[in-house]
Design an enzyme around this catalytic site. Structure first.
Site, PDB file in Angstrom:
ATOM      1  N   ASP A  21       0.828  -1.213   0.000  1.00 23.09           N
ATOM      2  CA  ASP A  21       0.000   0.000   0.000  1.00 23.09           C
ATOM      3  C   ASP A  21       0.862   1.263   0.000  1.00 23.09           C
ATOM      4  O   ASP A  21       1.991   1.251   0.517  1.00 23.09           O
ATOM      5  CB  ASP A  21      -0.911  -0.030   1.241  1.00 23.09           C
ATOM      6  CG  ASP A  21      -2.080   0.933   1.116  1.00 23.09           C
ATOM      7  OD1 ASP A  21      -2.336   1.450   0.011  1.00 23.09           O
ATOM      8  OD2 ASP A  21      -2.746   1.166   2.141  1.00 23.09           O
ATOM      9  N   GLY A  22       0.324   2.324  -0.598  1.00 18.23           N
ATOM     10  CA  GLY A  22       0.984   3.627  -0.533  1.00 18.23           C
ATOM     11  C   GLY A  22       1.517   4.155  -1.850  1.00 18.23           C
ATOM     12  O   GLY A  22       2.215   5.174  -1.874  1.00 18.23           O
ATOM     13  N   GLY A  24      -0.122   5.604  -4.269  1.00 17.63           N
ATOM     14  CA  GLY A  24      -0.724   6.905  -4.573  1.00 17.63           C
ATOM     15  C   GLY A  24      -0.074   8.017  -3.767  1.00 17.63           C
ATOM     16  O   GLY A  24       0.269   9.083  -4.309  1.00 17.63           O
ATOM     17  N   ARG A  25       0.116   7.765  -2.477  1.00 20.43           N
ATOM     18  CA  ARG A  25       0.742   8.794  -1.625  1.00 20.43           C
ATOM     19  C   ARG A  25       2.197   9.041  -2.020  1.00 20.43           C
ATOM     20  O   ARG A  25       2.690  10.154  -1.939  1.00 20.43           O
ATOM     21  CB  ARG A  25       0.634   8.387  -0.143  1.00 20.43           C
ATOM     22  CG  ARG A  25      -0.722   8.750   0.452  1.00 20.43           C
ATOM     23  CD  ARG A  25      -0.987   8.003   1.722  1.00 20.43           C
ATOM     24  NE  ARG A  25      -1.380   6.615   1.436  1.00 20.43           N
ATOM     25  CZ  ARG A  25      -1.448   5.660   2.332  1.00 20.43           C
ATOM     26  NH1 ARG A  25      -1.108   5.907   3.590  1.00 20.43           N
ATOM     27  NH2 ARG A  25      -1.845   4.457   1.993  1.00 20.43           N
ATOM     28  N   HIS A  38       2.252   3.581  -9.130  1.00 19.07           N
ATOM     29  CA  HIS A  38       1.971   2.155  -9.367  1.00 19.07           C
ATOM     30  C   HIS A  38       3.124   1.496 -10.132  1.00 19.07           C
ATOM     31  O   HIS A  38       3.493   0.353  -9.859  1.00 19.07           O
ATOM     32  CB  HIS A  38       0.659   2.001 -10.142  1.00 19.07           C
ATOM     33  CG  HIS A  38      -0.555   2.389  -9.350  1.00 19.07           C
ATOM     34  ND1 HIS A  38      -0.752   1.987  -8.044  1.00 19.07           N
ATOM     35  CD2 HIS A  38      -1.647   3.155  -9.665  1.00 19.07           C
ATOM     36  CE1 HIS A  38      -1.908   2.476  -7.601  1.00 19.07           C
ATOM     37  NE2 HIS A  38      -2.460   3.204  -8.563  1.00 19.07           N
ATOM     38  N   ARG A  72     -12.328   1.843  -7.913  1.00 23.69           N
ATOM     39  CA  ARG A  72     -11.502   3.004  -8.295  1.00 23.69           C
ATOM     40  C   ARG A  72     -11.894   3.501  -9.686  1.00 23.69           C
ATOM     41  O   ARG A  72     -12.517   2.770 -10.452  1.00 23.69           O
ATOM     42  CB  ARG A  72     -10.026   2.607  -8.256  1.00 23.69           C
ATOM     43  CG  ARG A  72      -9.614   2.290  -6.833  1.00 23.69           C
ATOM     44  CD  ARG A  72      -8.149   2.404  -6.639  1.00 23.69           C
ATOM     45  NE  ARG A  72      -7.809   2.093  -5.264  1.00 23.69           N
ATOM     46  CZ  ARG A  72      -6.597   2.216  -4.753  1.00 23.69           C
ATOM     47  NH1 ARG A  72      -5.599   2.632  -5.521  1.00 23.69           N
ATOM     48  NH2 ARG A  72      -6.368   1.917  -3.501  1.00 23.69           N
ATOM     49  N   LEU A 132      10.863 -20.569  -4.696  1.00 23.28           N
ATOM     50  CA  LEU A 132       9.999 -19.621  -3.989  1.00 23.28           C
ATOM     51  C   LEU A 132       8.617 -19.679  -4.614  1.00 23.28           C
ATOM     52  O   LEU A 132       8.486 -19.632  -5.836  1.00 23.28           O
ATOM     53  CB  LEU A 132      10.571 -18.198  -4.110  1.00 23.28           C
ATOM     54  CG  LEU A 132       9.660 -17.050  -3.638  1.00 23.28           C
ATOM     55  CD1 LEU A 132       9.413 -17.138  -2.131  1.00 23.28           C
ATOM     56  CD2 LEU A 132      10.268 -15.691  -3.983  1.00 23.28           C
ATOM     57  N   ARG A 195      -4.789  -1.939   8.962  1.00 21.86           N
ATOM     58  CA  ARG A 195      -5.966  -2.783   8.766  1.00 21.86           C
ATOM     59  C   ARG A 195      -5.629  -3.848   7.732  1.00 21.86           C
ATOM     60  O   ARG A 195      -4.625  -3.756   7.024  1.00 21.86           O
ATOM     61  CB  ARG A 195      -7.173  -1.950   8.317  1.00 21.86           C
ATOM     62  CG  ARG A 195      -6.913  -1.095   7.077  1.00 21.86           C
ATOM     63  CD  ARG A 195      -8.164  -0.333   6.626  1.00 21.86           C
ATOM     64  NE  ARG A 195      -7.816   0.650   5.611  1.00 21.86           N
ATOM     65  CZ  ARG A 195      -7.513   1.934   5.875  1.00 21.86           C
ATOM     66  NH1 ARG A 195      -7.537   2.385   7.123  1.00 21.86           N
ATOM     67  NH2 ARG A 195      -7.189   2.763   4.895  1.00 21.86           N
TER      68      ARG A 195
END
Ligand code: IPE
Ligand code: IPE
Ligand code: MG
Length: 243
Positions: A21-22, A24-25, A38, A72, A132, A195
């Site tokens: 996450d993050g 966009g910021r 992205h 979105r 992996l 969250r």
């Protein structure tokens, strides 16, 4: 390979899951379009897959697109799908050469046909790899996954193929998208949000959660190591007690 790593290796989480996450910021802070965030996020995926393989992590699950991310704006969804296409086309050969087995979980019927083909091809091509196990969660939602499993079980019972008394934890887990994968030991979320956002709700029942402020495009090997060290300092009791 990496010096001073022995104690990190000692109690390595077998399965690490990441809520990436993050993006966009990250872009906003640089006055760049979200798309660049992205794009840089997809480069972070490459770095982390490589780092996890080097460290000897067995399973890495990456939350790339949630069932709620369909809300979105269409242009952003299209940007994300474009990056996914590129990842499945361009990075597959390298992952395959590195012994990565790729799987995808989530609601495929909502994805476009060409992406579904790319996914199927990637899964088939890498099926015998075992260095992996990378699982991409795309169009994935934990609640959807649980509902779909419950529906499949109910249908089997209604058709007389399954005895309700046989429905236990193990059978239920075998009907989830993650059937065959061990539960995550460590769930990392970047960007400071605390969250789960509908990620691995069943599977993360006893995962250690590590929240880091780093925005996903900046996340690197050192951040992964730091999260593993935090995990290693935790006392996992699973409801029992030490003494
Ligand atoms: C994560 O970055 C990527 C996806 C959820 C697809 P975001 O796009 O959520 O970035 P923020 O949270 O707005 O910074
Ligand atoms: C969670 O991030 C989903 C992914 C990282 C793919 P979001 O940015 O969509 O989550 P919320 O909306 O902040 O909970
Ligand atoms: Mg976000």
């Amino acid at each position: 390979m990496i010096p001073a790593f022995d104690e990190l290796q000692l109690r390595l989480p077998r399965h690490i899951a990441v809520i990436m996450d993050g993006n966009g910021r990250w872009a906003k802070a640089r006055h760049l379009p979200r798309f660049i965030g992205h794009q840089r996020g997809s480069e972070a995926v490459r770095r982390v897959v490589e780092a996890a393989a080097d460290m000897g992590v067995e399973y890495l699950t990456l939350y790339a697109f949630s069932s709620e991310n369909w809300r979105r704006p269409p242009a952003e969804v299209e940007d994300l799908m474009g990056l996914l296409r590129r990842y499945l086309r361009r990075d597959l050969a390298e992952m395959h050469a590195n012994g990565v087995r790729l799987r995808v979980i989530g609601e495929r019927s909502r994805l476009s046909g060409d992406i579904v083909s790319l996914i199927e091809n990637a899964e088939t091509q890498t099926a015998a790899n075992c260095r992996l196990n990378v699982t991409l969660a795309i169009s994935y939602g934990g609640q959807d996954e649980i509902v779909a499993a419950a529906r499949a079980i109910a249908q089997a019972v209604a058709a007389g193929r399954l005895d309700p008394a046989a429905v236990d934890h193990q059978l239920f887990a075998s009907r989830l998208d993650t059937a065959g994968l061990p539960d995550p030991d460590l769930v990392i979320r970047t960007s400071g949000e605390k969250r789960l956002s509908n990620f691995l709700l069943w599977q993360a029942a006893y995962a250690e959660l590590v929240f880091v402020d780093t925005l996903w495009p900046d996340f690197d090997r050192a951040d992964l190591e730091a999260a593993i060290r935090e995990y290693q300092a935790r006392d996992r009791r699973f409801g029992g007690r030490r003494e």
